[in-house]
Design a protein around this motif. Structure first.
Motif, PDB file in Angstrom:
ATOM      1  N   GLY A   1       0.758  -1.308  -0.041  1.00  0.00           N
ATOM      2  CA  GLY A   1      -0.086  -0.132   0.029  1.00  0.00           C
ATOM      3  C   GLY A   1       1.045   1.227  -0.163  1.00  0.00           C
ATOM      4  N   GLY A   2       2.245   1.118   0.711  1.00  0.00           N
ATOM      5  CA  GLY A   2       3.048   2.401   0.669  1.00  0.00           C
ATOM      6  C   GLY A   2       3.435   2.845  -0.822  1.00  0.00           C
ATOM      7  N   GLN A   3       3.182   1.732  -1.722  1.00  0.00           N
ATOM      8  CA  GLN A   3       3.832   2.321  -3.165  1.00  0.00           C
ATOM      9  C   GLN A   3       2.876   2.911  -3.794  1.00  0.00           C
ATOM     10  N   PHE A   4       1.832   3.438  -3.369  1.00  0.00           N
ATOM     11  CA  PHE A   4       0.544   4.254  -4.140  1.00  0.00           C
ATOM     12  C   PHE A   4       0.494   5.440  -3.450  1.00  0.00           C
ATOM     13  N   LYS A   5      -0.036   6.413  -4.155  1.00  0.00           N
ATOM     14  CA  LYS A   5      -0.286   7.573  -3.694  1.00  0.00           C
ATOM     15  C   LYS A   5      -1.316   7.748  -2.616  1.00  0.00           C
ATOM     16  N   GLN A   6      -2.147   6.750  -2.696  1.00  0.00           N
ATOM     17  CA  GLN A   6      -3.197   6.730  -1.570  1.00  0.00           C
ATOM     18  C   GLN A   6      -3.994   5.489  -1.843  1.00  0.00           C
ATOM     19  N   VAL A   7      -4.458   4.740  -0.737  1.00  0.00           N
ATOM     20  CA  VAL A   7      -5.200   3.548  -0.703  1.00  0.00           C
ATOM     21  C   VAL A   7      -6.217   3.714   0.224  1.00  0.00           C
ATOM     22  N   VAL A   8      -7.397   3.777  -0.242  1.00  0.00           N
ATOM     23  CA  VAL A   8      -8.767   3.703   0.825  1.00  0.00           C
ATOM     24  C   VAL A   8      -9.422   2.251   0.627  1.00  0.00           C
ATOM     25  N   ILE A   9      -9.357   1.727   1.813  1.00  0.00           N
ATOM     26  CA  ILE A   9     -10.167   0.353   2.086  1.00  0.00           C
ATOM     27  C   ILE A   9     -11.411   0.696   2.713  1.00  0.00           C
ATOM     28  N   ARG A  10     -12.392   0.009   1.963  1.00  0.00           N
ATOM     29  CA  ARG A  10     -13.798   0.267   2.507  1.00  0.00           C
ATOM     30  C   ARG A  10     -14.638  -1.156   2.696  1.00  0.00           C
ATOM     31  N   HIS A  11     -15.361  -1.046   3.652  1.00  0.00           N
ATOM     32  CA  HIS A  11     -16.261  -2.141   3.775  1.00  0.00           C
ATOM     33  C   HIS A  11     -17.730  -2.115   3.151  1.00  0.00           C
ATOM     34  N   VAL A  12     -17.810  -3.031   2.514  1.00  0.00           N
ATOM     35  CA  VAL A  12     -19.418  -3.121   1.594  1.00  0.00           C
ATOM     36  C   VAL A  12     -19.879  -4.338   2.059  1.00  0.00           C
ATOM     37  N   PRO A  13     -21.253  -4.177   1.910  1.00  0.00           N
ATOM     38  CA  PRO A  13     -22.154  -5.646   2.219  1.00  0.00           C
ATOM     39  C   PRO A  13     -21.659  -6.818   1.074  1.00  0.00           C
ATOM     40  N   ARG A  14     -21.956  -7.847   1.377  1.00  0.00           N
ATOM     41  CA  ARG A  14     -21.879  -8.872   0.506  1.00  0.00           C
ATOM     42  C   ARG A  14     -22.236  -8.845  -0.735  1.00  0.00           C
ATOM     43  N   GLU A  15     -23.573  -8.289  -0.761  1.00  0.00           N
ATOM     44  CA  GLU A  15     -24.308  -8.124  -2.089  1.00  0.00           C
ATOM     45  C   GLU A  15     -23.659  -7.120  -3.062  1.00  0.00           C
ATOM     46  N   HIS A  16     -22.999  -6.310  -2.675  1.00  0.00           N
ATOM     47  CA  HIS A  16     -22.267  -5.235  -3.229  1.00  0.00           C
ATOM     48  C   HIS A  16     -20.711  -5.700  -3.779  1.00  0.00           C
ATOM     49  N   ASN A  17     -20.588  -6.869  -3.409  1.00  0.00           N
ATOM     50  CA  ASN A  17     -19.315  -7.557  -3.532  1.00  0.00           C
ATOM     51  C   ASN A  17     -19.413  -8.735  -4.694  1.00  0.00           C
ATOM     52  N   SER A  18     -20.495  -8.938  -5.010  1.00  0.00           N
ATOM     53  CA  SER A  18     -20.980 -10.280  -5.756  1.00  0.00           C
ATOM     54  C   SER A  18     -19.986 -10.734  -6.476  1.00  0.00           C
ATOM     55  N   ARG A  19     -19.666  -9.977  -7.548  1.00  0.00           N
ATOM     56  CA  ARG A  19     -18.598 -10.462  -8.536  1.00  0.00           C
ATOM     57  C   ARG A  19     -17.570 -11.244  -8.041  1.00  0.00           C
ATOM     58  N   ALA A  20     -16.690 -10.350  -7.037  1.00  0.00           N
ATOM     59  CA  ALA A  20     -15.649 -11.271  -6.553  1.00  0.00           C
ATOM     60  C   ALA A  20     -15.910 -12.490  -5.782  1.00  0.00           C
ATOM     61  N   ASP A  21     -17.157 -12.627  -5.057  1.00  0.00           N
ATOM     62  CA  ASP A  21     -17.648 -13.565  -4.342  1.00  0.00           C
ATOM     63  C   ASP A  21     -17.960 -14.763  -5.497  1.00  0.00           C
ATOM     64  N   GLN A  22     -18.759 -14.602  -6.569  1.00  0.00           N
ATOM     65  CA  GLN A  22     -18.708 -15.524  -7.618  1.00  0.00           C
ATOM     66  C   GLN A  22     -17.665 -16.034  -7.926  1.00  0.00           C
ATOM     67  N   LEU A  23     -16.588 -15.125  -8.422  1.00  0.00           N
ATOM     68  CA  LEU A  23     -15.282 -15.788  -8.805  1.00  0.00           C
ATOM     69  C   LEU A  23     -14.602 -16.666  -7.960  1.00  0.00           C
ATOM     70  N   CYS A  24     -14.763 -16.299  -6.774  1.00  0.00           N
ATOM     71  CA  CYS A  24     -14.265 -17.411  -5.669  1.00  0.00           C
ATOM     72  C   CYS A  24     -14.892 -18.339  -5.796  1.00  0.00           C
ATOM     73  N   ASN A  25     -16.254 -18.510  -5.695  1.00  0.00           N
ATOM     74  CA  ASN A  25     -16.911 -19.699  -5.840  1.00  0.00           C
ATOM     75  C   ASN A  25     -16.738 -20.577  -7.189  1.00  0.00           C
ATOM     76  N   GLU A  26     -16.364 -19.809  -8.198  1.00  0.00           N
ATOM     77  CA  GLU A  26     -16.190 -20.590  -9.481  1.00  0.00           C
ATOM     78  C   GLU A  26     -14.712 -21.188  -9.224  1.00  0.00           C
ATOM     79  N   ALA A  27     -13.835 -20.454  -8.649  1.00  0.00           N
ATOM     80  CA  ALA A  27     -12.551 -21.376  -8.421  1.00  0.00           C
ATOM     81  C   ALA A  27     -12.608 -22.498  -7.635  1.00  0.00           C
ATOM     82  N   LEU A  28     -13.432 -22.499  -6.720  1.00  0.00           N
ATOM     83  CA  LEU A  28     -13.537 -23.741  -5.632  1.00  0.00           C
ATOM     84  C   LEU A  28     -14.243 -24.799  -6.351  1.00  0.00           C
ATOM     85  N   ASP A  29     -15.384 -24.603  -7.182  1.00  0.00           N
ATOM     86  CA  ASP A  29     -16.087 -25.532  -8.052  1.00  0.00           C
ATOM     87  C   ASP A  29     -15.448 -26.102  -9.168  1.00  0.00           C
ATOM     88  N   GLU A  30     -14.330 -25.134  -9.648  1.00  0.00           N
ATOM     89  CA  GLU A  30     -13.908 -25.833 -10.751  1.00  0.00           C
ATOM     90  C   GLU A  30     -12.622 -26.853 -10.059  1.00  0.00           C
TER      91      GLU A  30
END
Length: 217
Positions: free
Chosen positions: A105-134
């Protein structure tokens, strides 16, 4: 001179069993460009370790792509609060990845880390499950080494896993020995004890699962 527009990143990590077969995923979105997506399996680990692995790999990729400002979205409240200094990182295994993420993170000018509900992170969650299923197709999940973690702290990871495996194996052997000491060598059957020990080795990815034909021999 205007600041460069922040790139948006969504990350996720998952473990089926916690600890269990794990995967990570991230999506990097630069304005005006197609999203960069990555997913992969990580072997056996906890959900929190998988979440941090996703963060480390996403930061590493964003740096390689030339990003300067980032907004990272995660549905892991623990990760977000630890990275933002609200929670302490007590787990030594997580600490390794936390420090690596801070370093990246120190290599960037700015890094903001935010918490979002799972439904707002659905694509990343889908990719994780795809990897496990495959990985699980055909009943044998390939073991992909989590190099982000193991290269940083192989001793911590291996010692933790080895101790857990050792305790499970010893507990089963003690139980069997207690039964055999009562005079009945067939309860439990030595073959059954061996099969249980072998299963522990398979779950720890120290041996490959036996094919059905091999088990029948």
């Amino acid at each position: 001179m205007s600041m460069p527009v922040a790139w948006k990143i969504h990350i996720d990590g998952a473990a089926r069993g916690n600890p269990g077969p794990a995967a990570y995923a991230f999506i990097i979105q630069k304005e005006g460009s197609p999203p960069v997506e990555e997913k992969g399996t990580l072997g056996t680990m906890t959900n929190n370790l998988a979440e941090y692995t996703a963060l480390v790999r996403a930061l590493d990729r964003a740096c390689a792509l030339g990003a300067q400002r980032l907004i990272v979205h995660s549905d892991s409240e623990l990760l977000v609060k630890q990275m933002n200094g609200e929670y302490r990182v007590k787990n030594p295994d997580l600490r390794v990845l936390y420090e690596r993420a801070r370093e990246l993170g120190g290599q960037f000018k700015q890094v903001v880390i935010r918490h979002v509900p799972r439904e707002h992170n659905s694509r990343a969650d889908q990719l994780c499950n795809e990897a496990l299923d495959e990985a699980a197709q055909g009943g044998r999940a390939p073991f992909v080494r989590n190099r982000d973690f193991e290269d940083l702290a192989p001793a911590a990871h291996q010692n933790s896993a080895s101790k857990a495996l050792r305790e499970k194996a010893l507990s089963r052997l003690r139980s069997a020995a207690a039964s055999w000491a009562k005079g009945d060598a067939g309860k439990p059957a030595p073959e059954a004890v061996w099969n249980e020990l072998w299963q522990l080795l398979e779950e720890s990815r120290l041996v490959l699962p036996l094919e059905e034909d091999d088990q029948a021999k």
